[in-house]
Design an enzyme around this catalytic site. Structure first.
Site, PDB file in Angstrom:
ATOM      1  N   SER A  25       0.854  -1.192   0.000  1.00  0.00           N
ATOM      2  CA  SER A  25       0.000   0.000   0.000  1.00  0.00           C
ATOM      3  C   SER A  25       0.889   1.240   0.000  1.00  0.00           C
ATOM      4  CB  SER A  25      -0.874   0.027   1.260  1.00  0.00           C
ATOM      5  OG  SER A  25      -0.057   0.034   2.412  1.00  0.00           O
ATOM      6  N   TYR A  58      -2.751   1.002  -3.464  1.00  0.00           N
ATOM      7  CA  TYR A  58      -3.938   1.562  -2.819  1.00  0.00           C
ATOM      8  C   TYR A  58      -3.515   2.357  -1.592  1.00  0.00           C
ATOM      9  CZ  TYR A  58      -3.417  -2.440   0.319  1.00  0.00           C
ATOM     10  OH  TYR A  58      -2.921  -3.364   1.204  1.00  0.00           O
TER      11      TYR A  58
END
EC number: 4.1.1.11
Length: 126
Positions: A25, A58
């Site tokens: 991430s 993300y």
């Protein structure tokens, strides 16, 4: 017609951490997420201004006011602490929606604190 337009960007943020063994991430200071409207777990594109790398991952929330920009997991292989990056998110919309849509553009200082915001990019001169 369905268009994909720039929804938000964090311009020239400084990478503060690179955690290869953390779940993949990018951790972003919560104040920056709020200012841009980027949601936790939303897909974002990372453009490393320092080395030219471009990839997607993300977003996850880091502590508000911390200045944290941490690339995690496999994404950590593409950056180094101190690199300047652009974080961008895109949104799909109709042509009618696109006519009035304005992105959230957040510009940060060397400590990833917000220096100013805008909703348009100046015209590039020759």
């Amino acid at each position: 017609m369905h268009l994909s337009l720039l929804k938000a960007k964090i311009h020239r943020a400084t990478v503060t951490h690179s955690e290869l063994n953390y779940e993949g991430s990018i951790a972003i200071d919560g104040l920056l997420l709020e200012a841009t409207g980027i949601r936790e777990f939303e897909q974002v594109h990372i453009w490393d201004v320092t080395n030219g790398a471009r990839f997607s991952t993300y977003a996850i929330r880091a502590e508000e006011g911390s200045g944290i920009i941490s690339l995690n997991g496999g994404a950590a292989r593409h950056v180094q602490v101190g690199d300047l990056i652009i974080v961008a998110a895109f949104a799909g919309m109709s042509e009618d929606e696109a006519k009035t849509f304005k992105p959230n553009l957040v510009y940060v200082d060397a400590h990833n604190a917000i220096s100013h915001t805008n909703h348009s990019i100046p015209t590039q001169a020759a």
